[in-house]
Design a protein around this motif. Structure first.
Motif, short mmCIF file in Angstrom:
data_model
loop_
_atom_site.label_atom_id
_atom_site.label_comp_id
_atom_site.label_asym_id
_atom_site.label_seq_id
_atom_site.Cartn_x
_atom_site.Cartn_y
_atom_site.Cartn_z
N LEU A 186 4.68 5.27 -5.51
CA LEU A 186 4.93 5.44 -6.84
C LEU A 186 3.84 6.19 -7.48
O LEU A 186 4.03 6.53 -8.90
CB LEU A 186 4.73 3.90 -7.36
N LEU A 187 2.73 6.51 -6.81
CA LEU A 187 1.68 7.42 -7.59
C LEU A 187 2.17 8.91 -7.74
O LEU A 187 1.62 9.55 -8.51
CB LEU A 187 0.33 7.13 -7.08
N GLN A 188 2.78 9.18 -6.76
CA GLN A 188 3.27 10.74 -6.42
C GLN A 188 3.68 11.53 -7.74
O GLN A 188 3.28 12.48 -8.07
CB GLN A 188 4.07 10.88 -5.33
N GLY A 211 2.94 2.73 5.48
CA GLY A 211 4.40 2.44 6.15
C GLY A 211 4.26 2.06 7.84
O GLY A 211 5.07 1.09 8.25
N GLY A 212 3.41 2.93 8.64
CA GLY A 212 3.44 2.85 9.97
C GLY A 212 2.90 1.32 10.31
O GLY A 212 3.39 0.66 11.19
N GLY A 213 1.81 0.89 9.57
CA GLY A 213 1.27 -0.40 9.85
C GLY A 213 2.30 -1.53 9.55
O GLY A 213 2.23 -2.40 10.49
N GLY A 263 0.07 6.26 2.30
CA GLY A 263 1.26 5.89 2.47
C GLY A 263 1.89 5.67 3.86
O GLY A 263 2.38 4.77 4.32
N ILE A 264 1.59 6.91 4.59
CA ILE A 264 2.08 7.00 5.97
C ILE A 264 1.37 5.77 6.71
O ILE A 264 2.07 5.06 7.48
CB ILE A 264 1.46 8.14 6.50
N LEU A 284 0.88 -1.24 -0.18
CA LEU A 284 -0.16 0.09 0.14
C LEU A 284 0.88 1.25 0.01
O LEU A 284 0.68 2.27 -0.61
CB LEU A 284 -0.86 0.07 1.19
N GLU A 285 1.92 1.39 0.86
CA GLU A 285 2.73 2.37 1.04
C GLU A 285 3.60 2.80 -0.42
O GLU A 285 3.70 3.65 -0.96
CB GLU A 285 3.78 2.10 2.14
#
Length: 576
Positions: free
Chosen positions: A31-33, A71-73, A67-68, A25-26
């Protein structure tokens, strides 16, 4: 490494599955940014469309938030999975070590086993944490970045066909060179642990003999070897950083040059070039992450091999589940010979004797003649190399280990005391022992008096290795610990050497009375401890010199007579 994944179980498996999904997910959001940014530049900025810029910008913020969360998960679930795996692995390794016989433990060495239980397991734990985060992120980001870059400009993305093979080749070459170095590094940690352990345990001797500076030099030597090994291993891995950075920076320059030409020719737009450079940076960062993976993997692979070495060991002493009943507790040695390993010399040779149930037997002889090794064969701390040890006409190898050891109380020569309370240490012999029996055992072991002189009696604290007890106190606690077992066979391996003659005499009288109908085997340096035995075995250089009672040996065995005269004087010959 893959063999150790079996310790990833229970809730750790669920966390290990969720963590990579969260990382996917992150990575997807990251990659979308660049593509959204390219749209802002080429459409929003180019046409001065503020509404479009705000709309796409909002999508970028939303992607960043998602994304955060991903990444956190991933970090949370990966940490839980890695810690639980580390716990399971450490427990499994500890349980495996408990099943090994003294022969395997002697081969592996205590310091090495401690390193494997601590440092090596930590390396695997860190590798799992890295695997579920960076090892997932790095290839996804690299492959995803290349795909996204290709969708922007197939022609421009051809530049990766040159840069990526160079980096991959460098990674493979350096991995092959670094792995043996990290394996050697773990052995250097073993060596340093040996020095540290000996210095800490032997601190009193070191200070008494004033060899602090010598021991410091010894530690510094081991520490320097570890440092040099670490530097050498890390230096080879660190070569990857400049190689990756150089190749990827050259790639960025190539993208800017070729992309600039394409913009001038109206083949590409500026926003696409900006997005392409972002993807190039993402690919570069993912490859730098791969460098970290290589470093961790090299070290973890060495640790995994050392851990698997323990798991792959088959204990030389195998347990028999189908237990045979004891017909009696007669002990017999038939043509027994023993050596510690194939390359060593025989410690025991041609041992033949029998002990009837209820007999008291003494074993005496010079230091190093094989007395302790002899009795260790009875309770299968080691197995005989040749011949048989029988209890009740049954080979001890055919007996269930628990059944065998439940019928033997063994007071070892080392007098091992554990931290805790005095009561805890005595109850090690029998956790369910009645309090009255516990007290009686302390009385018979001549320990009750000094226990009750302490402020908290049986609840008095004992420091690690019994450092707040004298040698005699430790020996008496060990004897009490063996007495509470109430076993059929009682073995004392030079367990009264720290006691004065009067205390030893009282203890021997108490034990003899308590164990009237039980088999007693006493190894002693003092003749007084075995004089009243039904038979005395005299050992000399791994063989039996003679067997008989005190009177017989005084007349017929020079070794026994010389020991008796040296300890008790010339009058003992008249008594004998």
């Amino acid at each position: 490494m893959l063999k150790l994944l079996r310790f990833l179980k229970g809730s750790a498996i669920v966390c290990a599955i969720i963590a990579p999904l969260m990382m996917v997910l992150e990575v997807s959001m990251d990659l979308l940014q660049p593509k959204l940014m390219a749209s802002i530049i080429d459409i929003g900025v180019a046409s001065n469309n503020k509404q479009y810029i705000f709309l796409v910008g909002s999508k970028m913020i939303l992607a960043a938030v998602i994304g955060i969360i991903g990444g956190g998960g991933c970090s949370i679930f990966a940490a839980i999975a890695a810690m639980k795996m580390g716990e399971n692995l450490r427990q499994g390794l500890f349980d495996k070590i408990q099943t090994l016989s003294f022969m395997e433990i002697d081969k592996l060495k205590t310091s090495s086993l401690i390193t494997r239980l601590t440092n090596d397991v930590t390396q695997i734990q860190n590798m799992m944490l890295t695997a579920m985060r960076i090892m997932v992120r790095s290839p996804l980001m690299c492959i995803g970045g290349i795909i996204m870059a290709y969708t922007l400009s197939p022609k421009l993305s051809a530049i990766f066909l040159v840069s990526l093979p160079i980096i991959i080749a460098a990674v493979i070459i350096i991995m092959r060179k670094s792995f043996p170095l990290f394996l050697s590094l773990q052995k250097k940690i073993d060596s340093m642990n040996v020095v540290m352990r000996e210095n800490i345990l032997g601190v009193k001797v070191i200070k008494v003999f004033n060899i602090v500076s010598r021991q410091m030099d010894r530690f510094n030597s081991a520490n320097d070897a570890l440092r040099d090994g670490n530097i050498k291993a890390q230096n080879i891995n660190m070569l990857l950083w400049p190689i990756v950075s150089l190749v990827m920076n050259v790639t960025v320059i190539g993208v800017l040059w070729l992309g600039g030409v394409m913009v001038n020719n109206n083949v590409l737009k500026v926003g696409v070039i900006m997005a392409f450079i972002n993807y190039t940076i993402q690919i570069m960062n993912s490859l730098i992450m791969a460098v970290n993976i290589v470093i961790n993997f090299s070290r973890a692979k060495a640790s995994a091999d050392r851990i698997n070495e323990v798991f792959s060991m088959t204990p030389s002493i195998q347990n028999k589940e189908a237990a045979k009943d004891f017909k009696n507790y007669d002990i017999e040695f038939k043509n027994v010979a023993f050596k510690y390993n194939d390359s060593s010399e025989y410690v025991l040779k041609n041992i033949n004797f029998s002990i009837k149930q209820g007999e008291k037997v003494g074993i005496i002889g010079s230091t190093g003649c094989g007395k302790s090794t002899l009795v260790s064969l009875i309770c299968r701390l080691y197995d005989v190399t040749e011949g048989q040890v029988l209890i009740g006409n049954v080979d001890v190898k055919a007996l269930n280990l628990k059944q065998l050891k439940d019928n033997i109380s063994f007071v070892t020569q080392e007098n091992t005391i554990f931290s805790g309370t005095i009561e805890d240490n005595i109850r090690f012999g029998n956790l369910d022992v009645d309090e009255n029996i516990l007290i009686d055992s302390a009385v018979d072991a001549e320990a009750y008096e000094f226990i009750m002189q302490k402020e908290n009696g049986f609840q008095s604290s004992i420091e690690q290795r019994g450092q707040n007890l004298s040698g005699g106190q430790k020996q008496r606690l060990c004897i009490a610990r063996a007495l509470v077992r109430n076993s059929k066979i009682f073995i004392m391996d030079d367990s009264t050497s720290a006691l004065d003659m009067a205390t030893e005499a009282r203890l021997q009288t108490s034990i003899k009375k308590r164990l009237q109908h039980k088999t007693m085997i006493i190894i002693a340096q003092r003749i007084s401890a075995v004089m009243d035995a039904d038979k005395i075995i005299v050992m000399d250089d791994g063989e039996i010199s003679s067997i008989g009672n005190h009177e017989y040996l005084m007349k017929n065995n020079e070794i026994y007579r010389s020991i008796a005269v040296s300890q008790l004087g010339e009058e003992v010959e008249r008594i004998g």
